[in-house]
Enzyme design. Structure first.
Site, PDB file in Angstrom:
ATOM      1  N   ARG A 158       0.861  -1.349  -0.138  1.00  0.00           N
ATOM      2  CA  ARG A 158       0.012   0.029  -0.066  1.00  0.00           C
ATOM      3  C   ARG A 158       0.900   1.316   0.047  1.00  0.00           C
ATOM      4  O   ARG A 158       1.932   1.074   0.482  1.00  0.00           O
ATOM      5  CB  ARG A 158      -1.028  -0.089   1.170  1.00  0.00           C
ATOM      6  CG  ARG A 158      -1.766  -1.204   1.192  1.00  0.00           C
ATOM      7  CD  ARG A 158      -2.451  -1.097   2.645  1.00  0.00           C
ATOM      8  NE  ARG A 158      -3.627  -2.371   2.727  1.00  0.00           N
ATOM      9  CZ  ARG A 158      -3.253  -3.443   3.412  1.00  0.00           C
ATOM     10  NH1 ARG A 158      -2.227  -3.562   3.762  1.00  0.00           N
ATOM     11  NH2 ARG A 158      -4.193  -4.406   3.431  1.00  0.00           N
ATOM     12  N   LYS A 193      -2.578  -2.687   7.718  1.00  0.00           N
ATOM     13  CA  LYS A 193      -3.524  -2.368   8.820  1.00  0.00           C
ATOM     14  C   LYS A 193      -3.520  -3.244   9.851  1.00  0.00           C
ATOM     15  O   LYS A 193      -3.159  -4.203  10.008  1.00  0.00           O
ATOM     16  CB  LYS A 193      -4.751  -2.687   8.054  1.00  0.00           C
ATOM     17  CG  LYS A 193      -4.951  -1.608   6.773  1.00  0.00           C
ATOM     18  CD  LYS A 193      -6.371  -1.984   5.999  1.00  0.00           C
ATOM     19  CE  LYS A 193      -6.588  -1.176   4.747  1.00  0.00           C
ATOM     20  NZ  LYS A 193      -7.663  -1.467   3.930  1.00  0.00           N
ATOM     21  N   HIS A 265      -2.589   2.488  -5.946  1.00  0.00           N
ATOM     22  CA  HIS A 265      -3.607   1.359  -5.804  1.00  0.00           C
ATOM     23  C   HIS A 265      -3.640   0.318  -6.858  1.00  0.00           C
ATOM     24  O   HIS A 265      -3.909  -0.914  -6.953  1.00  0.00           O
ATOM     25  CB  HIS A 265      -4.956   1.512  -5.079  1.00  0.00           C
ATOM     26  CG  HIS A 265      -5.376   0.616  -3.869  1.00  0.00           C
ATOM     27  ND1 HIS A 265      -4.877   0.691  -2.666  1.00  0.00           N
ATOM     28  CD2 HIS A 265      -6.423  -0.155  -3.772  1.00  0.00           C
ATOM     29  CE1 HIS A 265      -5.191  -0.137  -2.066  1.00  0.00           C
ATOM     30  NE2 HIS A 265      -6.215  -0.687  -2.539  1.00  0.00           N
ATOM     31  N   ARG A 268      -0.961  -2.218  -6.935  1.00  0.00           N
ATOM     32  CA  ARG A 268      -1.032  -3.091  -5.949  1.00  0.00           C
ATOM     33  C   ARG A 268      -2.235  -4.229  -6.595  1.00  0.00           C
ATOM     34  O   ARG A 268      -1.889  -5.240  -6.386  1.00  0.00           O
ATOM     35  CB  ARG A 268      -1.772  -2.488  -4.667  1.00  0.00           C
ATOM     36  CG  ARG A 268      -2.210  -3.700  -3.666  1.00  0.00           C
ATOM     37  CD  ARG A 268      -2.463  -2.764  -2.521  1.00  0.00           C
ATOM     38  NE  ARG A 268      -3.201  -3.593  -1.398  1.00  0.00           N
ATOM     39  CZ  ARG A 268      -2.659  -4.398  -0.469  1.00  0.00           C
ATOM     40  NH1 ARG A 268      -1.405  -4.577  -0.571  1.00  0.00           N
ATOM     41  NH2 ARG A 268      -3.461  -5.023   0.387  1.00  0.00           N
ATOM     42  N   HIS A 291      -3.888  -9.305   3.430  1.00  0.00           N
ATOM     43  CA  HIS A 291      -5.264  -9.620   3.660  1.00  0.00           C
ATOM     44  C   HIS A 291      -5.491 -10.315   4.846  1.00  0.00           C
ATOM     45  O   HIS A 291      -5.036 -11.556   5.111  1.00  0.00           O
ATOM     46  CB  HIS A 291      -6.069  -9.995   2.439  1.00  0.00           C
ATOM     47  CG  HIS A 291      -6.035  -9.180   1.452  1.00  0.00           C
ATOM     48  ND1 HIS A 291      -6.269  -9.657   0.024  1.00  0.00           N
ATOM     49  CD2 HIS A 291      -5.861  -7.839   1.258  1.00  0.00           C
ATOM     50  CE1 HIS A 291      -6.363  -8.278  -0.727  1.00  0.00           C
ATOM     51  NE2 HIS A 291      -6.212  -7.139   0.083  1.00  0.00           N
ATOM     52  N   TYR A 300      -9.347 -11.096  -7.106  1.00  0.00           N
ATOM     53  CA  TYR A 300      -8.476 -11.260  -8.130  1.00  0.00           C
ATOM     54  C   TYR A 300      -8.478 -12.443  -8.978  1.00  0.00           C
ATOM     55  O   TYR A 300      -8.236 -12.495  -9.935  1.00  0.00           O
ATOM     56  CB  TYR A 300      -6.968 -11.174  -7.517  1.00  0.00           C
ATOM     57  CG  TYR A 300      -6.803  -9.774  -6.863  1.00  0.00           C
ATOM     58  CD1 TYR A 300      -6.766  -8.767  -7.678  1.00  0.00           C
ATOM     59  CD2 TYR A 300      -6.864  -9.671  -5.468  1.00  0.00           C
ATOM     60  CE1 TYR A 300      -6.357  -7.597  -6.880  1.00  0.00           C
ATOM     61  CE2 TYR A 300      -6.674  -8.590  -4.709  1.00  0.00           C
ATOM     62  CZ  TYR A 300      -6.577  -7.385  -5.628  1.00  0.00           C
ATOM     63  OH  TYR A 300      -6.166  -6.357  -4.853  1.00  0.00           O
TER      64      TYR A 300
END
Length: 320
Positions: A158, A193, A265, A268, A291, A300
């Site tokens: 990110r 995150k 993004h 990414r 994730h 994806y």
């Protein structure tokens, strides 16, 4: 918003005076509106807009559609937060039209972004290569830009993770001669995150670009500041901002004449899609992206399935 008193900043100030004095908007609501409008103003400034009269409906629409994935240069928002931001922008433009700062309400037809699942948009491999190769490396800033973009595509990081890196977060010969390494690929420690840490390999092209930047570019940039551990530096020797990194990619895409919308993004998304198209297991890609759930990563595989259907429809003699 920039500190310079441009017509745009004065027009935004007039709107907040209206909300505070004439409408008596509550402090919490005013604070939320201010964050949203400041984000919108930064987007306009990145696009060279310094007066409300010069904003186009297309720019308002691009901002609204980029809120969900951070394509506008800010952090990705939830559907509810994105909708709130669009409402704030629509209110701003309505005020500007009433006060004759603009000829009409530029945002009248703009709606909040759809809340349904949006398939990520990936660039073709050739387009990614064109963007990376479009960055000149004859200056310290150019060396930094190439290293940053190569790093983003190589790791799927990110943008906030990339600009938050310190030099010590790199391991295994990224900042050393390759001959001194143990032969394995370079790796980087990323903090994602929820403060979740993950270790991601760095490809040979990105490693070479980082080595060039660390040897010939960063020392010049760091000498202009007070000294910092940050990996990617701005022209004043401080840590590079997320907005500046977004601008670097945008300029590279323009030089490469890429017509598709491109954001950090996007790299990414491209990283993940190209891995799965190349045969990578979805759970490996999940780990690389950071994730928490494989369900997030499985989107994806949907992109790849769409590509397979298109190829099948075009190539199979009895597809139609």
């Amino acid at each position: 918003m920039s500190e310079a008193r441009t017509p745009l900043t004065q027009q935004v100030t007039a709107y907040f005076q209206h909300l505070t004095i004439e409408r008596g908007v509550a402090a919490n609501t005013l604070s939320a509106y201010r964050r949203d409008i400041e984000r919108y103003t930064r987007f306009l400034e990145l696009n060279g807009v310094s007066d409300a009269a010069h904003v186009t409906p297309q720019q308002v629409s691009e901002f609204a559609q980029g809120l969900r994935d951070g394509a506008d240069g800010g952090a990705a928002l939830t559907a509810r937060s994105a909708a709130r931001c669009v409402v704030a922008v629509r209110g701003l433009h309505k005020f500007w039209a009433l006060e004759r700062f603009t000829v009409d309400n530029t945002a009248s037809d703009v709606r909040p972004p759809a809340t349904g699942t949006r398939l990520p948009k990936a660039l073709a491999i050739a387009d990614v290569q064109s963007i990376l190769e479009a960055v000149p490396v004859d200056t310290e800033a150019g060396l930094r830009d190439r290293a940053l973009l190569e790093f983003l595509y190589s790791t799927g990081a990110r943008i906030s993770e990339a600009v938050g890196l310190d030099v010590d977060d790199l391991h295994q010969a990224v900042n050393q001669d390759a001959a001194e390494s143990d032969g394995g690929p370079a790796v980087v420690r990323l903090l994602g995150k929820g403060q979740k840490e993950r270790v991601v390999p760095v490809g040979s092209y990105a490693t070479a670009a980082l080595q060039a930047y660390l040897v010939r570019g960063r020392p010049v940039l760091v000498s202009k500041g007070k000294g910092t551990a940050a990996l990617f530096l701005n022209q004043r020797g401080g840590r590079l901002s997320r907005q500046s990194a977004w601008s670097i990619l945008k300029r590279a895409a323009e030089r490469a004449e890429i017509r598709a919308e491109v954001s950090p993004h996007t790299l990414r998304h491209s990283f993940a899609t190209h891995l799965i198209e190349g045969g990578a297991d979805v759970r490996v890609v999940q780990e690389l992206l950071g994730h928490s759930s494989v369900t997030t990563t499985q989107v994806y595989t949907m992109v790849t399935a769409d590509t397979l259907r298109e190829i099948y429809a075009a190539a199979h003699p009895r597809a139609h």
